[in-house]
Design an enzyme around this catalytic site. Structure first.
Site, PDB file in Angstrom:
ATOM      1  CG  LEU A 146      29.161  17.944 -27.825  1.00 45.31           C
ATOM      2  CD1 LEU A 146      28.595  17.116 -28.967  1.00 45.31           C
ATOM      3  CD2 LEU A 146      28.246  19.101 -27.496  1.00 45.31           C
ATOM      4  CD  GLU A 206      37.552  16.424 -27.505  1.00 48.67           C
ATOM      5  OE1 GLU A 206      38.301  17.408 -27.310  1.00 48.67           O
ATOM      6  OE2 GLU A 206      37.917  15.244 -27.341  1.00 48.67           O
TER       7      GLU A 206
END
Length: 580
Positions: free
Chosen positions: A3, A95
């Site tokens: 992200l 993640e």
């Protein structure tokens, strides 16, 4: 899947007015991350707040020291990905590894059945490597890129978060390639490009799985990049690092990673830390530990499990080793404290502080000057709260919930006492009668008939059976079909109900409590303990707290009460503490 500027995105979702402004998330005096508007103006990750303000005077700073909103959003992302594929592994807060092998194989078979020869890649291809549709590995990776695009779209549509993705043959390569094109983009790594990606790492520590200390040991051997590690003799590497570590990092340096995607589960530990410029007194240490514990106890309470180990980590100031000079001590949590987790934090806070201070004193001599720059508290070895398996001793020793209606009955009695005022214990006790009988259990469970305890299971000595606590007697009867059948035939439910009510009302009617007694707790005690306490209070003289008898449900005949079975021996508390 990684992200983009995760903390900043969460803050922009929480406050949409920040979306078009240069935003930085501040922890202490550091900008831990910033949005891309701020990055365009020169704000970098882990930049000092002062320097960031100089670069970007219009920078908006949000305090990000409370990680709760980031954790909650992270869990939402992982849960969402899990709706598409069960194999999702969290890596930090921003993640996730997703094993889409099964999804790819399904689409690959559909592609073969449709006899379609055209398939398009989503996103970028690393190094613009040419795609060979005759190579099934390439086709599978292309299908993987389409799935990655769908996952990213779902995360953005449902949660408002953008992110990058890397599609490759293993976890190591997918992580390395995911950041090639940012933000909000994705990259596919074809097998022919594996060596190029690995050799592009200019620092050995950029290989995931090689940490700071291992990198230092490798540098001492003259290994500074991936190419050096690949060329270094394996035997010499095993001598220095041990066979297991040497072989693992050698494989990593070649892009080989056989570790599976481990599905996400509950966290294995809860930790929190605080960094600062200087902490040099035990009083300050205690204050910072208390601050950390408040947040941790709240998280543990919401999780519902109980930790069995606590660890304290400190970092002393060092001019040469600024970030990695940490030291830790841990110890088991005493059993009596474990039981308090999940309840009022004030009951457990003080003893936990004492334990952590003892660990602190094992690392630091408080009589000498010290200079700390970090404190961390971690709770680990998390276990579910014991539910009490039937047949195990823990089932009988665990805290039991009060019988149905007991709490309500205690509240009713207590309310009556407040209205009536003061009265003498002896007077009230004598007016209610002195018939003593053992309280029969309230067997409310569906399908379990009310049974008198003169019907023990056939393989149990009746004398021993009568000595057992009532909840054990009840369970033994419920688990024995023959006894239940005899109960049903010999003791009709209606008659037994009357007997139970009779015994109960004759025992509880008009109970008067001393002022220091918690009525709710009293009704949760075993009947024999209640008898002893009442007998003891009777001889103590006048008291201030009086109780009316609980409302009667039925009228029971005197003859029926006298026919109740008697126990052969009183089950008093003193029996367990004095020789017989």
């Amino acid at each position: 899947m990684d992200l983009d500027c995760f903390y900043a995105q969460v803050e922009m979702i929480r406050n949409p007015e920040l979306r078009d402004k240069p935003l930085g998330v501040q922890q202490k005096n550091i900008v831990v991350t910033s949005n891309y508007e701020a990055r365009k103006l020169g704000v970098q990750k882990l930049m000092f707040v002062k320097n960031a303000k100089e670069k970007c005077p219009q920078l908006v700073l949000v305090n990000g020291e409370d990680l709760t909103p980031y954790r909650e959003m992270s869990y939402k992302v992982t849960e969402l990905l899990g709706e598409f594929c069960p194999l999702v592994e969290r890596l930090g807060l921003d993640e996730n590894f997703v094993d889409i092998t099964e999804m790819v194989e399904k689409r690959f078979k559909q592609l073969q059945q449709s006899a379609c020869s055209r398939v398009c890649v989503s996103g970028h291809v690393y190094n613009n490597q040419a795609i060979n549709l005759d190579d099934t590995r390439h086709v599978r990776l292309i299908l993987g890129s389409q799935i990655a695009e769908e996952l990213r779209e779902a995360v953005y549509t449902r949660l408002g978060l953008m992110g990058c993705a890397g599609v490759a043959a293993n976890k190591l390569l997918s992580k390395l390639v995911s950041g090639t094109f940012k933000p909000n983009q994705q990259t596919v790594l074809l097998p022919e490009s594996h060596p190029d990606l690995i050799r592009s790492l200019d620092c050995i520590q950029k290989v995931p799985g090689i940490g700071f200390k291992t990198a230092k040991r490798l540098e001492a051997l003259g290994i500074r990049n991936v190419c050096d590690l690949q060329a270094f003799p394996l035997a010499a590497l095993e001598t220095e690092l041990g066979a297991a570590v040497a072989q693992r990092i050698r494989k990593l340096s070649c892009g080989e990673d056989e570790s599976p995607v481990t599905p996400w589960g509950p966290p294995q530990s809860f930790s929190d830390e605080d960094s600062f410029k200087k902490c040099s007194s035990e009083v300050e240490v205690k204050e910072k530990i208390e601050e950390l514990l408040h947040n941790l106890l709240d998280r543990i309470h919401r999780d519902g499990r109980q930790p069995h180990t606590v660890r304290l980590t400190i970092r002393q100031f060092s001019s040469t080793d600024k970030w990695f000079n940490r030291e830790s001590r841990q110890c088991p949590i005493p059993p009596h404290l474990i039981q308090k987790f999940g309840k009022e934090s004030s009951d457990i806070l003080s003893p936990l502080v004492d334990i952590l201070l003892k660990l602190f004193r094992k690392m630091i001599d408080v009589h000498l000057p010290f200079h700390l720059t970090l404190l961390s508290v971690c709770f680990s070895n998390l276990k579910d709260v014991p539910r009490g398996k039937k047949g195990s001793i823990g089932f009988y020793l665990k805290q039991m919930s009060p019988p149905a209606g007991s709490a309500k009955r205690a509240r009713e009695v207590e309310d009556v006492s407040q209205e009536e005022g003061n009265a003498s214990w002896n007077q009230n006790y004598n007016t209610t009668g002195t018939t003593k009988s053992r309280k029969l259990p309230e067997l409310k469970e569906a399908g379990i008939p009310h049974c008198p305890f003169h019907l023990p299971p056939g393989d149990i000595d009746p004398q021993v059976f009568r000595e057992l606590p009532e909840d054990i007697q009840q369970e033994m009867i419920a688990g024995n079909p023959e006894v239940m059948a005899s109960c049903s035939s010999e003791c009709p439910t209606s008659a037994l109900d009357k007997q139970v009510v009779e015994e109960k009302t004759s025992w509880q009617a008009g109970i008067v409590f001393p002022p220091h007694v918690d009525t709710k707790t009293f009704y949760e005690l075993p009947a024999d303990v209640q008898e002893e306490l009442i007998a003891e209070w009777k001889n103590q003289g006048p008291v201030a707290k009086t109780m009316d008898k609980p409302p009667e449900k039925h009228k029971a005949s005197k003859g029926r009460r006298n026919a109740a079975p008697c126990l052969s021996q009183s089950n008093s508390l003193l029996r367990y503490f004095k020789p017989q």
